[in-house]
Design a protein around this motif. Sequence first.
Motif, mmCIF file in Angstrom:
data_model
loop_
_atom_site.group_PDB
_atom_site.id
_atom_site.type_symbol
_atom_site.label_atom_id
_atom_site.label_comp_id
_atom_site.label_asym_id
_atom_site.label_seq_id
_atom_site.Cartn_x
_atom_site.Cartn_y
_atom_site.Cartn_z
ATOM 1 N N THR A 83 0.815 -1.214 0.000
ATOM 2 C CA THR A 83 0.000 0.000 0.000
ATOM 3 C C THR A 83 0.848 1.262 0.000
ATOM 4 O OG1 THR A 83 -0.133 -0.061 2.416
ATOM 5 C CG2 THR A 83 -1.907 -1.140 1.177
ATOM 6 N N SER A 84 2.161 1.100 -0.140
ATOM 7 C CA SER A 84 3.067 2.249 -0.140
ATOM 8 C C SER A 84 4.284 1.916 -0.987
ATOM 9 C CB SER A 84 3.500 2.584 1.296
ATOM 10 O OG SER A 84 4.232 1.501 1.839
ATOM 11 N N GLY A 96 1.030 8.157 -0.511
ATOM 12 C CA GLY A 96 0.299 6.927 -0.252
ATOM 13 C C GLY A 96 0.754 5.841 -1.211
ATOM 14 N N SER A 97 -0.178 5.346 -2.053
ATOM 15 C CA SER A 97 0.160 4.295 -3.019
ATOM 16 C C SER A 97 0.296 4.843 -4.438
ATOM 17 C CB SER A 97 -0.912 3.200 -2.985
ATOM 18 O OG SER A 97 -2.177 3.737 -3.297
ATOM 19 N N THR A 98 0.421 6.164 -4.580
ATOM 20 C CA THR A 98 0.654 6.792 -5.890
ATOM 21 C C THR A 98 2.101 7.229 -5.980
ATOM 22 O OG1 THR A 98 -1.629 7.558 -6.074
ATOM 23 C CG2 THR A 98 0.011 8.665 -7.436
ATOM 24 N N VAL A 99 2.799 6.744 -7.011
ATOM 25 C CA VAL A 99 4.208 7.059 -7.227
ATOM 26 C C VAL A 99 4.309 7.906 -8.485
ATOM 27 C CG1 VAL A 99 6.500 6.122 -7.650
ATOM 28 C CG2 VAL A 99 4.911 4.899 -6.142
ATOM 29 N N THR A 100 4.864 9.123 -8.357
ATOM 30 C CA THR A 100 4.994 10.021 -9.495
ATOM 31 C C THR A 100 6.472 10.242 -9.800
ATOM 32 O OG1 THR A 100 2.943 11.156 -8.906
ATOM 33 C CG2 THR A 100 4.410 12.286 -10.434
ATOM 34 N N VAL A 108 14.217 1.543 -11.863
ATOM 35 C CA VAL A 108 14.003 0.113 -11.708
ATOM 36 C C VAL A 108 12.948 -0.077 -10.620
ATOM 37 C CG1 VAL A 108 15.045 -2.107 -11.180
ATOM 38 C CG2 VAL A 108 16.384 -0.375 -12.381
ATOM 39 N N ILE A 109 11.827 -0.668 -11.010
ATOM 40 C CA ILE A 109 10.681 -0.798 -10.099
ATOM 41 C C ILE A 109 10.452 -2.278 -9.801
ATOM 42 C CG2 ILE A 109 8.256 -0.251 -9.733
ATOM 43 C CD1 ILE A 109 8.495 1.902 -11.880
ATOM 44 N N SER A 110 10.254 -2.594 -8.548
ATOM 45 C CA SER A 110 9.946 -3.959 -8.138
ATOM 46 C C SER A 110 8.952 -3.927 -6.986
ATOM 47 C CB SER A 110 11.220 -4.706 -7.736
ATOM 48 O OG SER A 110 11.885 -4.017 -6.693
ATOM 49 N N GLY A 111 8.267 -5.046 -6.774
ATOM 50 C CA GLY A 111 7.330 -5.135 -5.667
ATOM 51 C C GLY A 111 5.880 -5.068 -6.105
ATOM 52 N N THR A 112 4.983 -4.843 -5.118
ATOM 53 C CA THR A 112 3.536 -4.922 -5.326
ATOM 54 C C THR A 112 2.830 -3.686 -4.796
ATOM 55 O OG1 THR A 112 3.582 -7.341 -5.143
ATOM 56 C CG2 THR A 112 1.469 -6.261 -4.762
ATOM 57 N N LEU A 113 1.846 -3.227 -5.586
ATOM 58 C CA LEU A 113 0.885 -2.246 -5.113
ATOM 59 C C LEU A 113 -0.499 -2.864 -5.261
ATOM 60 C CD1 LEU A 113 2.027 1.218 -6.555
ATOM 61 C CD2 LEU A 113 2.123 0.468 -4.180
ATOM 62 N N THR A 114 -1.216 -3.021 -4.151
ATOM 63 C CA THR A 114 -2.526 -3.658 -4.218
ATOM 64 C C THR A 114 -3.600 -2.723 -4.747
ATOM 65 O OG1 THR A 114 -2.881 -3.061 -1.905
ATOM 66 C CG2 THR A 114 -2.000 -5.264 -2.358
ATOM 67 N N ASP A 115 -3.419 -1.433 -4.548
ATOM 68 C CA ASP A 115 -4.324 -0.429 -5.122
ATOM 69 C C ASP A 115 -3.552 0.878 -5.236
ATOM 70 O OD1 ASP A 115 -6.398 1.039 -6.108
ATOM 71 O OD2 ASP A 115 -7.470 1.200 -4.200
ATOM 72 N N GLY A 116 -2.823 1.015 -6.347
ATOM 73 C CA GLY A 116 -1.990 2.196 -6.531
ATOM 74 C C GLY A 116 -1.634 2.366 -7.987
ATOM 75 N N MET A 117 -0.757 3.317 -8.281
ATOM 76 C CA MET A 117 -0.405 3.572 -9.671
ATOM 77 C C MET A 117 0.937 4.268 -9.772
ATOM 78 S SD MET A 117 -3.170 6.660 -10.414
ATOM 79 C CE MET A 117 -2.859 6.693 -12.182
ATOM 80 N N ILE A 118 1.559 4.107 -10.956
ATOM 81 C CA ILE A 118 2.783 4.828 -11.309
ATOM 82 C C ILE A 118 2.399 5.898 -12.313
ATOM 83 C CG2 ILE A 118 5.108 4.655 -12.240
ATOM 84 C CD1 ILE A 118 4.781 3.055 -9.702
ATOM 85 N N ILE A 119 2.780 7.152 -12.032
ATOM 86 C CA ILE A 119 2.515 8.262 -12.942
ATOM 87 C C ILE A 119 3.848 8.827 -13.419
ATOM 88 C CG2 ILE A 119 1.483 10.553 -13.187
ATOM 89 C CD1 ILE A 119 -0.459 9.845 -10.968
ATOM 90 N N ILE A 130 11.817 2.897 -17.882
ATOM 91 C CA ILE A 130 11.174 2.281 -16.721
ATOM 92 C C ILE A 130 11.414 0.777 -16.816
ATOM 93 C CG2 ILE A 130 9.029 1.948 -15.462
ATOM 94 C CD1 ILE A 130 9.939 4.879 -15.643
ATOM 95 N N VAL A 131 12.194 0.228 -15.878
ATOM 96 C CA VAL A 131 12.496 -1.198 -15.865
ATOM 97 C C VAL A 131 11.544 -1.878 -14.889
ATOM 98 C CG1 VAL A 131 14.242 -2.957 -15.460
ATOM 99 C CG2 VAL A 131 14.922 -0.739 -16.399
ATOM 100 N N LEU A 132 10.723 -2.765 -15.417
ATOM 101 C CA LEU A 132 9.832 -3.548 -14.561
ATOM 102 C C LEU A 132 10.566 -4.812 -14.149
ATOM 103 C CD1 LEU A 132 6.395 -3.158 -16.422
ATOM 104 C CD2 LEU A 132 7.415 -1.695 -14.653
ATOM 105 N N ASN A 133 10.870 -4.886 -12.868
ATOM 106 C CA ASN A 133 11.716 -5.951 -12.344
ATOM 107 C C ASN A 133 10.921 -6.793 -11.341
ATOM 108 O OD1 ASN A 133 14.102 -7.435 -11.910
ATOM 109 N ND2 ASN A 133 14.656 -6.157 -10.148
ATOM 110 N N GLY A 134 9.826 -7.379 -11.854
ATOM 111 C CA GLY A 134 8.969 -8.178 -10.997
ATOM 112 C C GLY A 134 7.982 -7.310 -10.244
ATOM 113 N N VAL A 135 7.064 -6.668 -10.974
ATOM 114 C CA VAL A 135 6.073 -5.809 -10.328
ATOM 115 C C VAL A 135 4.681 -6.399 -10.493
ATOM 116 C CG1 VAL A 135 7.473 -3.756 -10.763
ATOM 117 C CG2 VAL A 135 5.626 -4.346 -12.345
ATOM 118 N N ASP A 136 3.823 -6.079 -9.539
ATOM 119 C CA ASP A 136 2.413 -6.459 -9.587
ATOM 120 C C ASP A 136 1.627 -5.258 -9.068
ATOM 121 O OD1 ASP A 136 -0.118 -7.491 -9.406
ATOM 122 O OD2 ASP A 136 0.475 -9.325 -8.362
#
Length: 617
Positions: A83-84, A96-100, A108-119, A130-136
């Motif tokens: 959530t963060s 919070g769970s919004t990453v700008t 390089v982004i990794s990990g999980t956001l259950t209800d969030g977004m990348i802007i 933007i490197v997705l390195n195992g994200v959900d």
Amino acid sequence: MKKYLSIILVFSLVCCLLTGCGKPSDNGGTINNSKTSVTKPSDTSSDPVDVDFSKADADMFTERDCKTEYDESKAVSIQLNGTSATSSSNSVKISGSTVTITEEATYVISGTLTDGMIIINAEDTAKLQIVLNGVDITSKTSAALYILEADKVFVTLADGTENTLANGGTFTAIDENNIDAAIFSKQDLTFNGSGSLTVTSPEAHGIACKDDLVFTGGTYTVNSASHGLDANDSVRISSSTKLTIDAGKDGIHCENTDDASLGFIYISDGTMNIEAEGDGISAGAYVQIENGTFDLLIGGGSENGSKEHSDNFGGFMGGGHGGGRPGEMRPGSSQSSTITTDESGTSMKGIKAANSLLISGGTFKIDSADDSVHSDVSVTINGGTFEIASGDDAIHAEETLTVTAGTFNITESYEGLEALNIDVKGGEFKIVASDDGLNAAGGTDQSGTTGGRDGMFGGGGKPGGIGGHGGMSSNSNGSIKVSGGNLYVKASGDGIDANGTLEISGGYTIVVGPTQGDTATLDYDKSATITGGMFIGTGAQGMAQTFSESKQGVVAVSMGNQSAGTNITLKDKGGNTIIEYAPELSFAVVILSSPDIVSGETYTITVGSESGEFEAS
């Protein structure tokens, strides 16, 4: 006087011209011999422009599009924590769970956001990786990845990683933009790398891009209620890209309503498995395919084309008549055909271009409720292997269809090849059609009206024989030209239907048609000439036509109905076999032409156990 044997059969001679070489197999289905100017289509909103099909990968992709490497020591790390999120860089703003992300760099982004977004909201000159390195990441009410401002964003799938970006099923406005995809970009967007990405959008598009959408590598699974991929300016796919798309509308859709030169799709390689309720691949401008592997199941497949012939199939102007479209009332008919199409207005075509379409190679398996390959202007095919089952036409162009090479196995279609002008210069064809095998749909698109069959008793035929040429007048301006290739046509309507003119100057053509209904091996309005190649045609007697002009010998005879598989043999005066063939459908007419048939010479034709001598014209 020549002798005509009449025990069961009654032969009547008609003479014409044709060409050909070699002898086909008698297995009924194997043939053994071996810048676009456009006009405005009726259903597009803007005038199409001339298409430059000389462009290649060097014109469509930059070096940066294909670059997946990055310096990890200089990259900015972003860790998602349910959530963060955390990051040590000032260019990353977390609420919070919004990453700008606000500056040009590699992230390089990794990990999980259950209800969030990348802007992404950087300078309009910034290029970000933007490197997705195992994200959900799941955003319940918006896009999981939202690219608001930048010059261009490169999304790299890290080697060996599995990544997921999803929307939860609703979209709530966060600014003035109408965000309607799990991945939504206002700017140019490139995907590359060797990892995998799953995109889920249960209420809208999977990936939407308002500029150029590019793929140069990676494995993608897209499940969406609307378009799988949706772009404004272009979709460009190359290299080892693997796309699996299940879409409620089009699988890949590109359209620009403001600029007719944009809204195109360019595919130079890759693997595409698409199941779509709309079109498989659809461009508001042009489509250019150089290579690739395509498996398309569109609109539930050909079985949803619903082509059911009426009970009066054998009657005058009955259901088997070529030239008309599904559901159309035939002139002179007391009822409309029962051939039906989807009434919802949804286009369910395999590959569709509002402007021209070019295919230079690739492997295609297309099962579509509507046309499998379609252009509102022209289709050019210079190679490729095609397995097609279509609920309507296998390959359709509103203006010109040109084929120079390729292997085509059309197992099901309403009409196999259809265009105003068809030009077959090469290729290997096996065509099965419930109506016409080849149809040049010119004029009123009615092959049984003035001209064509209504005029079949004029001119070139001999008494008791098959009519030699078309009617007294015709406003049809379609054309069919065959100068090369091997064609095997099995049609329940006309084998070759030219609402205008037919010219055969080469190739190896076999046509088998039924004996019932208003059908013919050849049907043309103005003229049919043969100056080269081999032609073997069988079919119905009642509306039969043969060539109106020729520069090689033609033998055309009519007879009583013959069973499927009955052997046909043509021998010269010396007893040498010129042609031998056994059609897979019953027949009452035989039309033969070859360079080995000489006008004025006498030949013996044997059908089953009966023979007759005839003079070739």
